[in-house]
Write a protein that holds these residues in place. Structure first.
Motif, short mmCIF file in Angstrom:
data_model
loop_
_atom_site.label_atom_id
_atom_site.label_comp_id
_atom_site.label_asym_id
_atom_site.label_seq_id
_atom_site.Cartn_x
_atom_site.Cartn_y
_atom_site.Cartn_z
N ASP A 127 1.00 -1.40 -0.27
CA ASP A 127 0.42 -0.43 0.27
C ASP A 127 0.70 1.11 -0.08
N ALA A 128 1.88 1.29 0.69
CA ALA A 128 2.72 1.95 0.71
C ALA A 128 3.58 2.48 -0.25
N PHE A 129 3.90 1.24 -0.44
CA PHE A 129 5.44 1.04 -1.21
C PHE A 129 5.11 1.47 -3.10
N GLU A 132 4.37 -2.91 -7.25
CA GLU A 132 6.51 -3.25 -7.88
C GLU A 132 7.59 -3.22 -7.27
N LEU A 133 7.69 -2.21 -6.40
CA LEU A 133 8.46 -1.93 -5.52
C LEU A 133 9.16 -2.82 -4.14
N TRP A 134 7.33 -3.27 -3.76
CA TRP A 134 7.16 -4.32 -2.26
C TRP A 134 7.53 -6.15 -3.46
N ALA A 135 6.97 -6.69 -3.49
CA ALA A 135 7.64 -7.36 -4.44
C ALA A 135 8.70 -7.72 -4.75
N ALA A 168 15.71 1.05 -2.72
CA ALA A 168 14.38 1.70 -3.77
C ALA A 168 13.43 1.71 -2.75
N LEU A 169 12.79 0.77 -1.52
CA LEU A 169 12.24 1.39 -0.64
C LEU A 169 11.95 2.48 0.09
N ALA A 170 13.17 2.80 0.30
CA ALA A 170 13.85 3.68 0.63
C ALA A 170 13.60 5.41 0.73
N LEU A 176 6.22 8.00 3.82
CA LEU A 176 5.59 7.31 4.67
C LEU A 176 4.63 7.71 5.91
N ARG A 177 3.71 7.22 6.07
CA ARG A 177 2.76 7.77 7.58
C ARG A 177 3.52 7.20 8.80
N ASP A 178 4.18 6.28 8.70
CA ASP A 178 4.82 5.55 10.11
C ASP A 178 6.71 6.17 9.50
N PRO A 179 6.41 6.17 10.33
CA PRO A 179 8.15 6.90 10.40
C PRO A 179 9.28 5.43 11.03
N ASP A 180 8.36 4.47 11.27
CA ASP A 180 9.28 3.70 12.44
C ASP A 180 9.86 2.42 11.32
#
Length: 326
Positions: A127-129, A132-135, A168-170, A176-180
């Protein structure tokens, strides 16, 4: 309803089977959920339950599987099997593993020494990434921890492919809503040398206990559950290539069980019941995971499911476990 039978032995035999095993291939396999089921049912009661199932379904198949029960035309039989008045209630247990979450936990624990970072990372997920990038990240993580893992063409070694995926995720971290989740990605980005060392050790001497295979951790949890009250337990398990003599000895020592005996499922009606329950649980849990849950079946399954199952998806967790999400 099953009747209690006085046991003449010093141990109790627990029959086990699994569903959804793709070994260490957690991203390219056929299933997204692994289920390990176990039953504490006397042989005569198990045989009676199997006869009842066959009488109700009346299929000419020599060996029945969970798919027979999952057909819509046999819905009444499925509900009877799981119901409080059915043959398994109070005598069966299922440990579930959400494969994606299990894998992310493993890679985060290996590289950071603490698996808790998997929670915000998976909470962000596709949902956030973006899908394609998450996979790509999941595939790269799988390849990094799997001795047979290979990088995609043109991306270099599994270590290089993994850190390209992390980078790529970074890049999406500011969104991102979640800073963690952003913090976890930053820490992962600094763990390149640890990843390279692990990969070198993995290739030089594969571990007796593969880090990505969910079967052995599930068996440990199963043994711990049935040992409750100080009972001496022997597991009777359907044959599985993963369960070599060396690993069985490791399980006996680690799980503190009296033994683990492999059988052919069709030769032991108790294991057949465990096979039914594992297949049903995997299907019901997978449907919940993917937003296609059946409220009635999920409610019937819930009393059997281990609340300590490896599960990160918040949307389905409460429905499957009746538990508060992470």
């Amino acid at each position: 309803m099953l009747t209690d039978v006085t046991r003449q032995h010093t141990h109790v035999e627990i029959a086990c089977d699994e569903s959804g095993s793709d070994g260490e291939n957690l991203t390219g396999g056929n299933t997204d959920v692994f289920a390990h089921a176990s039953v504490d049912v006397p042989k005569e009661c198990a045989a009676a339950a199997i006869r009842e199932i066959r009488d109700r379904i009346r299929s000419p198949a020599e060996e029945y599987k969970a798919n027979h029960l999952l057909r819509e035309k046999h819905r009444a039989v499925l509900e009877w099997l799981l119901a409080p008045s059915g043959p398994l209630h109070g005598r069966a247990y299922v440990h579930l593993t959400e494969k994606t979450f299990f894998m992310v936990e493993r890679v985060v624990d290996l590289l950071l020494g603490d698996p808790t970072g998997a929670v915000p990372l998976c909470r962000a997920g596709a949902d956030a990434f973006g899908a394609e990038l998450w996979a790509r990240f999941l595939t790269a993580a799988n390849a990094l921890l799997w001795v047979r893992g290979e990088a995609d063409a043109g991306t270099g070694t599994p270590v290089e492919a993994f850190f390209r995926a992390v980078d790529a995720l970074a890049e999406r971290a500011p969104e991102l809503r979640d800073p963690d989740a952003a913090d976890v990605l930053k820490l992962l980005g600094g763990a390149r040398s640890r990843a390279a060392d692990h990969r070198a050790r993995l290739l030089a001497a594969p571990s007796l206990i593969p880090v990505l295979n969910p079967l052995l951790p599930a068996i440990l949890q199963t043994a711990a559950y049935w040992r409750g009250g100080g009972r001496a337990v022997v597991l009777v398990h359907d044959r599985q290539n993963m369960l070599t003599e060396e690993r069985i000895e490791w399980l006996k020592d680690t799980a503190r069980i009296g033994g683990l005996r492999l059988v052919v499922a069709r030769d032991d009606t108790r294991v057949q019941l465990a096979d039914f329950l594992a297949g049903i649980a995997r299907s019901v849990a997978s449907h919940e995971l993917n937003g296609r849950g059946d409220a009635t079946l999920t409610a019937l399954l819930r009393p059997y499911v281990d609340a300590r199952s490896v599960w990160g998806d918040e949307r389905s967790r409460g429905r499957l476990f009746g538990a508060v999400p992470h």
